[in-house]
Write a protein that holds these residues in place. Structure first.
Motif, mmCIF file in Angstrom:
data_model
loop_
_atom_site.group_PDB
_atom_site.id
_atom_site.type_symbol
_atom_site.label_atom_id
_atom_site.label_comp_id
_atom_site.label_asym_id
_atom_site.label_seq_id
_atom_site.Cartn_x
_atom_site.Cartn_y
_atom_site.Cartn_z
ATOM 1 N N ARG A 160 43.039 40.587 41.166
ATOM 2 C CA ARG A 160 41.602 40.355 41.180
ATOM 3 C C ARG A 160 41.091 40.130 39.751
ATOM 4 N NH1 ARG A 160 39.393 45.175 45.192
ATOM 5 N NH2 ARG A 160 40.421 44.452 47.114
ATOM 6 N N THR A 161 39.963 39.453 39.659
ATOM 7 C CA THR A 161 39.344 39.267 38.351
ATOM 8 C C THR A 161 38.926 40.622 37.790
ATOM 9 O OG1 THR A 161 38.521 37.097 39.005
ATOM 10 C CG2 THR A 161 37.492 38.132 37.078
ATOM 11 N N GLN A 162 39.448 40.946 36.629
ATOM 12 C CA GLN A 162 39.177 42.245 36.030
ATOM 13 C C GLN A 162 37.958 42.158 35.107
ATOM 14 O OE1 GLN A 162 41.045 44.947 36.960
ATOM 15 N NE2 GLN A 162 42.162 43.530 38.308
#
Length: 424
Positions: free
Chosen positions: A408-410
């Protein structure tokens, strides 16, 4: 060697080798099995020790990349996750700091009954027996001859295949052969049978075997990693940062795949051009926009248990420059920065003065980590910071996160952490 390289590797990667445990005796009987092999050559073994000590900084990096590579092997990963001894940064710190200190012990001390090196190897062998038994009881697999041999690769394999990437070179005649003899003895002492020992008498045969293990195990497994690979890789780097603050997750994961020849992971212009040439060959005159499936240009994994997910598609135009290569482009700024530091560091290490200074820096880091682990004291408490080689690492009840959590986009790190990572 009474069989060809391909026959040896077929046997090593067979189900039979996986069903064969690392030891067929109980823990209390291991001591009776501890003896030097008949082919042990003390002079060559000690030359191997000296060779690895001469390049201790480089081999420490090889060990880290090898450890991450081993996480990609489903059967090994299942045992590690099931052991519950490295699922958090703290337990990973305890477990793998101990592992690297065991290796340092083998390099520093001669191998004779009663020495600290002998005691260290006995401890490691007993832990494998215990871990294998626990895994079988939990239905999590076993510690097998096959996986023991693959794990042995992690200590030296990438360096022997790509020494230029780590600026490792022979200083005295026979150094490479002595290095192979050293690891062949280590493999034997921790229970690896000669028929499965990836270190052979000939350096040429050994390198061929190592390359086939990369082709059939590490490349396909790192292309399509098993569940929890990302978690163990991340917590391991987080844990080891208590000893070496310069370690950074995204760059190390990239560099591991790069060293293992995973398609699309490039760094030099020569590698970029070679990859485009390979893609053109596989396109066979089709439109460049068609793309090539990444698994079409590598071998199928010889190890069962990898997830069934779609292959990546590699497009010719994506590799018109390093900056447009998808895997490199996806790296955060700090990852690209750390990759550059790795490359520059090993360029400096290729010089005589660079090797001396960086080896000193590594030995100092190890000294501090052993006798005054101040970062670990701050993170985990004074009592928990010190490593005892002969005491098993603690359990933890951390539930590993699935790989999807890491894809996932952190959120971006705070600016002060970014600046700290740049300089420390």
């Amino acid at each position: 060697m009474d069989v060809s390289v391909e026959e040896f590797v077929d046997r090593l990667l067979s189900d039979e080798a996986y069903q064969e445990p690392s030891d067929s005796v109980k823990v209390e009987e291991v001591e009776t099995q501890m003896r030097l092999p008949e082919w042990f050559d003390e002079k060559k073994y000690n030359q191997g020790r000296r060779f690895f000590s001469d390049f201790c900084f480089a081999f420490s990096m090889v060990n880290v990349l090898g450890l991450i590579g081993v996480y990609s092997v489903p059967t090994i990963l299942a045992v590690l996750v099931g052991s519950r001894r490295s699922n958090s940064p703290y337990t990973a710190y305890k477990r793998y700091s101990s592992t690297f200190m065991h290796i340092t012990t083998w390099l520093k001390h001669e191998l004779k009954p009663g020495t600290v090196s002998w005691k260290s190897l006995y401890t490691v062998r007993c832990r494998h027996v215990q871990a294998g038994r626990a895994a079988r009881l939990k239905g999590k697999g076993t510690v097998s001859q096959r996986d023991l041999a693959i794990t042995l690769f992690s200590g030296f394999g990438f360096a022997f295949l790509k020494p230029d990437k780590f600026s490792i070179r022979q200083i005295e005649e026979g150094d490479w052969e002595a290095g192979i003899h050293f690891w062949r003895v280590i493999g034997y002492m921790i229970g690896l049978q000669d028929m499965y020992n990836i270190c052979r008498e000939s350096i040429e045969e050994t390198r061929e075997i190592l390359q086939r293990i990369v082709d059939r195990v590490f490349t396909p497994c790192l292309e399509n990693v098993p569940e929890y690979f990302e978690h163990l890789s991340h917590v391991t780097v987080d844990g080891l940062q208590a000893i070496n603050s310069g370690l950074e997750k995204s760059s190390l994961l990239y560099w591991t795949r790069y060293i293992a020849d995973v398609p699309g992971y490039i760094y030099t212009e020569k590698e970029r051009i070679a990859l485009q040439d390979k893609l053109r060959t596989h396109l066979k005159g089709k439109s460049p926009d068609t793309g090539v499936e990444s698994r079409a240009i590598i071998e199928k994994s010889a190890i069962k248990g990898l997830p069934d997910i779609p292959s990546r598609t590699l497009y010719l135009h994506d590799f018109n420059s390093l900056e447009t290569a998808p895997a490199y482009k996806a790296l955060p700024i700090i990852g690209k920065y750390k990759l550059a530091i790795i490359y520059i560091t090993f360029a400096f290490y290729s010089t005589s003065i660079g090797r001396v200074l960086l080896n000193l820096q590594y030995r100092w880091t190890l000294f501090i980590g052993t006798y005054l682990p101040y970062v670990a004291m701050w993170r985990y408490g004074v009592k928990n910071a010190f490593i005892n080689l002969f005491k098993e690492s603690p359990y933890d009840n951390t539930t590993p996160k699935p790989n999807s959590e890491y894809y996932r986009t952190q959120p971006p790190e705070p600016w002060y952490k970014f600046l700290l990572a740049l300089f420390w």
